[in-house]
Structures are given as C-alpha cells and as structure tokens.
Motif scaffolding. Sequence first.
Motif, short mmCIF file in Angstrom:
data_model
loop_
_atom_site.label_atom_id
_atom_site.label_comp_id
_atom_site.label_asym_id
_atom_site.label_seq_id
_atom_site.Cartn_x
_atom_site.Cartn_y
_atom_site.Cartn_z
N ALA A 109 0.85 -1.36 -0.23
CA ALA A 109 0.17 0.23 -0.11
C ALA A 109 0.78 1.48 -0.11
CB ALA A 109 -0.99 -0.22 1.12
N PRO A 110 1.90 1.45 1.27
CA PRO A 110 2.98 3.01 0.71
C PRO A 110 3.66 3.37 -0.54
CG PRO A 110 3.15 1.37 2.52
CD PRO A 110 2.43 0.43 1.98
N VAL A 111 3.86 1.84 -0.99
CA VAL A 111 4.50 2.38 -2.34
C VAL A 111 3.57 2.54 -3.81
CG1 VAL A 111 5.95 0.11 -2.32
CG2 VAL A 111 4.10 -0.03 -3.71
N VAL A 112 2.12 2.52 -3.87
CA VAL A 112 1.18 2.92 -4.25
C VAL A 112 1.07 4.02 -5.34
CG1 VAL A 112 -1.48 2.91 -5.56
CG2 VAL A 112 -0.20 0.89 -4.19
N PRO A 113 1.20 5.16 -4.16
CA PRO A 113 0.91 6.58 -4.60
C PRO A 113 1.91 7.04 -4.90
CG PRO A 113 0.45 6.21 -2.11
CD PRO A 113 1.28 5.33 -3.03
N VAL A 141 2.65 10.53 1.59
CA VAL A 141 3.39 11.00 2.62
C VAL A 141 2.54 10.79 3.80
CG1 VAL A 141 3.19 13.35 4.01
CG2 VAL A 141 3.99 13.58 1.38
N VAL A 142 1.21 10.76 4.04
CA VAL A 142 0.23 10.01 4.55
C VAL A 142 0.62 8.55 5.47
CG1 VAL A 142 -1.85 9.98 5.20
CG2 VAL A 142 -1.46 11.86 4.52
N LEU A 143 0.86 7.79 3.90
CA LEU A 143 1.07 6.73 4.35
C LEU A 143 2.54 6.67 4.78
CD1 LEU A 143 -0.12 4.91 1.28
CD2 LEU A 143 -0.74 4.61 4.01
N TRP A 144 3.67 7.58 4.73
CA TRP A 144 4.96 7.44 5.40
C TRP A 144 4.58 7.45 7.03
CZ3 TRP A 144 7.97 10.93 7.88
CH2 TRP A 144 9.26 10.04 8.04
N LEU A 145 4.02 9.25 6.98
CA LEU A 145 3.72 9.03 8.89
C LEU A 145 3.63 7.66 9.40
CD1 LEU A 145 2.61 13.18 8.23
CD2 LEU A 145 4.24 12.14 8.52
N ALA A 146 2.50 7.23 8.58
CA ALA A 146 1.94 5.84 10.07
C ALA A 146 3.07 4.84 9.77
CB ALA A 146 0.53 5.72 8.71
N VAL A 147 3.99 4.92 8.90
CA VAL A 147 4.46 3.20 8.73
C VAL A 147 5.80 4.18 9.68
CG1 VAL A 147 6.49 2.09 7.16
CG2 VAL A 147 4.21 2.23 6.57
N TYR A 148 6.87 4.58 9.64
CA TYR A 148 7.83 5.15 10.07
C TYR A 148 7.70 5.98 11.82
CZ TYR A 148 10.27 3.65 5.96
OH TYR A 148 11.24 3.22 5.23
N LYS A 149 6.28 6.57 11.41
CA LYS A 149 5.69 7.56 12.58
C LYS A 149 4.71 7.17 13.71
CE LYS A 149 8.54 11.25 11.46
NZ LYS A 149 10.01 11.20 12.15
N GLY A 150 3.67 6.23 12.33
CA GLY A 150 2.73 5.67 13.55
C GLY A 150 3.12 4.43 13.25
N GLY A 186 -8.02 6.44 1.75
CA GLY A 186 -7.68 7.58 1.67
C GLY A 186 -7.73 7.83 0.18
N TYR A 187 -7.48 7.58 -0.56
CA TYR A 187 -7.40 7.49 -2.18
C TYR A 187 -8.66 7.87 -2.79
CZ TYR A 187 -7.09 6.66 -7.30
OH TYR A 187 -7.51 6.52 -8.57
N GLY A 188 -9.80 6.16 -1.88
CA GLY A 188 -10.95 7.03 -2.24
C GLY A 188 -11.81 8.10 -1.92
#
Length: 301
Positions: free
Chosen positions: A141-145, A220-229, A245-247
Amino acid sequence: MQFPEFDPVLFSIGPLDIRWYALAYVAGIVLGWWYANRLARNNAVWQPGKPPVTTVQLDDLVLWITLGIILGGRFGYALFYKPSLYADLFGGADWEARLALFRLWDGGMSFHGGLIGVTLAIVWFASKNRIRLLSLGDLVAPVVPIGLFFGRIANFINGELWGRPTDAPWGVNFCSSRMREAYGSTCEFLVNGQMQGPGNLARHPSQLYEAGLEGIALAVVLWLAVYKGRLLAKPGYVTGIFLFGYGLVRALLENVRQPDFGMENLPLGLTMGMMLSIPMMLIGAWLIWRAWSQPPVTAEG
C-alpha cells in the motif's frame, strides 16, 4: 493558460515509440519495488512483528503485481468504461475490432481495475507462500502513490482526463494543435447528441490535482503511518488508510474532473469514479477500525 505542446512519444527507435505513459508505469513499478524492498529489510518498522516477505519473495511478487496492474487496468477499463470492447472481442466485424481490447498502446487503463488485479495477485501470492495477507497488503500500500503520481503526470502530458470548465486563473486550455488534429478546429465534435473533446476553453488541470493529492499527499500520509505511527505492527491498518484516503480524494476530485464520455448523467449526480471509490472507502474504514481494535502482532503471531 494554454496547454503546452507536449508530444506523448518521448522518442522512437525505428517503428517502436517510447511513450511517456509507458515510462510512467516503468518508473512507478521500479521505484515502488525499491521502496517496498527498503520496508522489507527494515525490521524496526514491523516490531513487535517482522516483515511478511523476504527480499527474494518480494522480487517474485513484483512480477505478479505488474501483471495485475496491466491486465486488471485494461480489463477493468473495458468493464467499467467501455464494455463495447468485450462485445467486439466476441462479435467484432474483423480481427482488428476483435483485438482492440488488447491494444494497450491505444490508451485506456483503469486504476480501480488495476487495484482489483493487484489485489488478486496479492491474495494468490499470500496463499501460495502462506504469508499473512493483510501484512502483505500493508507492504504494498505505501508504494502505490508513487505509481499514481507518475501516471497522473503522464495523463497531463497526454492531454487526457481533463477537468471540468473553470474560470480559475490556473485553468488550462487543452485545445492544442494535437487536439485540433483529433477533434477538429474547435477541439470538440458531436457524437450521439453529446459534445466530445476538451473544447476551446479553460478547464481544471485535474490530472495535476490528482498527482498532488493521490500521489504526493497520500504518500506522505502513508509514510507517517509507517515511520511515525508504527502502524505496520497492526495488519491492515496501512492498507485501510490507503483505501480510505484514495477513495476520499478520488471521490472529491471527481467534482472537478470531466465525467467519462457517455457517463455524464449517472443517478444522484454520481460519476463512475465516485461509484467505484465508495466501496474502497467503506472497506478502508472497516480495516482501520479492525486494526485499531486489535493488539499488535508479534513475530510469533
């Protein structure tokens, strides 16, 4: 603002045309593989669990995902937006019409179809290798954007999927010389009682809106979810954030994106993009709720 005179073909090698759109797919897949490889090697972001695949398994997965993107994207486009391609396949007047479904170079790919194709590839790969399905989805999922960003930039270069008319100062007039060759001097013509083409007027550059929101902002949102959250510890959380988010972004941007030809008057003012994105939002919200209510998965879990 006048649309730049972009050439969809970057360069040619003999009879082979190298198109920006094809390069967008290549860039999305290669950079996506690079990012996923980094995640698969980073044990820290999965703690107290562990990465769902080895780097060798990831290399195999990329092949199946690539097939899912291409086949799902094309077959989904025909199913959602141009079902006549299926009718021509089985009852076309000649072989050229019968094989139109497989002429990828003519354009016509659907993100939602590609998503279905990728999902089937992930489900099959997880089942075959006995991998936790939701964790594998969280890796992808994080790479799709990344692919979404390059794809929307290519849409803009091609002068396709333009937005609705606008008076905004950043509106773009897509009536280029190439468009005049395709649609006539006014960049539009009448088909079955409806005007087709961008016309000689300013429109929202919706492709760039999507590149910024579906691509950069969502990444960016997914990066934050992975590395910060540190949400990879809860299977399905990151996948749910991506789907919701995409939808949400796609459904909102459909308000400034020109509806697909022949689909301007769907019930309740909806567009096909909205109708396909609503289920994504519902599934994403459910995955977020499910993951939020579950404890982190350990390496042994």
